[in-house]
Write an enzyme that holds these catalytic residues in place. Structure first.
Site, short mmCIF file in Angstrom:
data_model
loop_
_atom_site.label_atom_id
_atom_site.label_comp_id
_atom_site.label_asym_id
_atom_site.label_seq_id
_atom_site.Cartn_x
_atom_site.Cartn_y
_atom_site.Cartn_z
N GLU A 1 1.23 -0.22 -5.00
CA GLU A 1 0.59 0.85 -5.26
C GLU A 1 1.11 2.09 -5.46
OE1 GLU A 1 -3.84 2.74 -3.51
OE2 GLU A 1 -1.69 2.43 -2.52
N ASP B 1 0.78 -1.16 -0.05
CA ASP B 1 -0.21 0.04 -0.18
C ASP B 1 0.85 1.11 0.07
OD1 ASP B 1 -2.77 1.12 0.62
OD2 ASP B 1 -1.55 2.22 2.30
#
Length: 497
Positions: free
Chosen positions: A302, A278
């Site tokens: 990400e 993330d």
């Protein structure tokens, strides 16, 4: 065994400098009888020497004892990884959406679907963050507090996480493995939430950086966040949360290096096979690279940026895959904006298809509303590793059409890509085949049937539309040309009959 509060105080104390310690010691002696300093000089310097031995937090004996402690409740562990499909050989399922039902039921919901998903051609499922977060039973997991509480300790307002208990999580992982599916963990390394307030000398005020999780693993203090004695900041802070300092060897040990690190515990005890990182803009790509080098497994970051060159740079530095936001935004412009010429633009899969993870929707963004099935027809016939969003598959779109596209991806979509034709309404591309026939995909965003002559991979060969949208079965010419068609607001996919 030293209790947690004593350990915390000791860890904070040994971070002090020798000069500060001597100054404090002298002040204390002054208050009593400074003359005793001379009589007890040998004693005090011996005492100082003992503290000098353990002055570095990263080498404190108690921390080493804590690191080597056996993980809690290891009797519940994941198994059955011997026959998994290779990640990337099929399609990934994002097995959640934002604000899935609370109440500790989600792991069982997903568990009941993995058999059907595997049969459809899914090779991996991506789960939301599995550990206890600040908002306890309501959290989606992106505000991590205790990396080792998977729904078994009464903290942050609940025992279970939003998604369920530890035993339900491991049961889901085992069921996925039994169905040949790999399981990808969502890893939040940039920021933490839920710590208690403590005085922070690097800020000159109190900060919420005192973490003493009930698992007893990876306690943290202000030394483990920014700013600290080694580094004022790193690449990015998220939402004002406490920002982990990855240059600290103590943080590295707990996240990926030590036997009981997050990475190794998640892999060896819970049973995860891969990683979705993330908000990787918040720290250097070397962090993901070191994690991957330490524990292996499929890895995707990400890095939220629509510039294909930037994504290519990051994935090259981290040596892992990246979500292809460049592809996502060009598809938004093409299908939502009704201009298929945008599919000619730069994307990560065009630069390095082996590092591109393509998607149409995820838990954070869902901008392609109109013609969404056309976007799936695009990513499931093109290069890159495609991801299907849970709600698109289970609720919003036609599951039979998606299953058909998954089959086409897994059985026909091989080789590199040649774009044959584009305009505002039409797009035709060819997969040139690799140990297989390849395909031709025709996407039609107009309101009428369209026909077009295209150059295929095949001479004097009968072909058909594997979507069933057209009943034509033409024979290609000796020069490999053939006329194909596509229905309005739809697509067709052609290959050898």
């Amino acid at each position: 065994m030293t209790n947690l509060s004593t350990r915390k105080r000791f860890r904070s104390f040994v971070h002090c400098s020798t000069d500060n310690y001597l100054s404090n010691l002298k002040n204390t002696i002054n208050q009593n009888n400074y003359q005793n300093m001379k009589k007890n000089q040998i004693f005090y310097f011996l005492l100082i020497g003992l503290f000098l031995i353990s002055c570095s937090k990263d080498e404190v004996t108690l921390d080493n004892e804590q690191q080597s402690k056996e993980p809690t409740k290891q009797t519940i562990t994941a198994k059955n990884r011997s026959n998994l499909k290779p990640i990337g050989s099929g399609v990934m399922m994002q097995a959640f959406y934002w604000d899935v039902p609370a109440g500790g039921t989600w792991w069982n919901v997903v568990k009941n679907k993995v058999d059907d998903w595997s049969n459809a051609g899914i090779d991996a499922i991506w789960l939301p963050p599995v550990s206890k977060a600040q908002n306890g039973p309501f959290s989606m997991g992106y505000d991590p507090f205790d990396y080792f509480d998977f729904g078994e300790y009464n903290q942050m307002g609940s025992v279970e996480t939003r998604f369920g208990s530890r035993s339900e999580l491991v049961s889901l992982v085992n069921t996925a493995h039994n169905n040949r599916l790999s399981v990808i963990a969502d890893i939040v390394l940039n920021h933490n939430s839920g710590g208690n307030s403590e005085y922070n000398p690097f800020k000159g005020t109190n900060t919420y950086t005192d973490y003493q999780p009930m698992s007893g693993m990876f306690n943290r203090s202000y030394y483990d966040f920014h700013p600290n004695d080694a580094q004022a900041n790193d690449e990015g802070v998220f939402g004002g949360f406490a920002d982990l300092s990855h240059t600290k060897s103590y943080v590295q040990d707990w996240l990926w290096r030590n036997p009981n690190s997050v990475a190794k515990y998640y892999r060896d005890v819970i049973g995860f096979d891969g990683w979705r990182f993330d908000y990787v803009k918040g720290f250097g790509p070397w962090v993901v690279k070191e994690w991957k080098n330490e524990v292996g497994g499929f890895s995707v970051g990400e890095y939220w940026d629509g510039n294909a060159a930037t994504l290519d740079w990051w994935s090259g530095q981290a040596e892992v895959s990246a979500f292809d936001f460049a592809c996502y935004y060009r598809m938004r412009d093409a299908f939502q904006g009704n201009n298929l010429n945008r599919l000619n633009d730069d994307m990560l899969w065009k630069r390095n298809s082996s590092r591109s993870v393509t998607f149409v929707t995820n838990h954070d963004t869902d901008e392609i509303v109109n013609n969404k099935i056309l976007a799936y027809a695009y990513i499931l016939t093109h290069e890159g590793y495609p991801t299907i969003f849970y709600r698109d598959y289970e609720e919003w779109l036609n599951k039979e059409r998606l299953n058909n596209l998954i089959w086409i991806h897994n059985n026909l979509a091989s080789g590199n890509t040649s774009i044959l034709y584009t305009d505002n309404d039409e797009y035709v591309a060819r997969r040139n085949g690799y140990n297989g026939a390849g395909l031709v995909v025709y996407i039609n965003n107009s309101n009428n049937w369209q026909e077009r002559w295209v150059e295929t991979n095949w001479s004097n060969t009968r072909i058909k539309d594997y979507t069933g949208h057209s009943n034509w079965e033409p024979v290609t010419q000796g020069g490999r040309w053939v006329k194909i068609q596509a229905p309005p607001k739809s697509y067709s996919v052609w290959s050898v009959k």
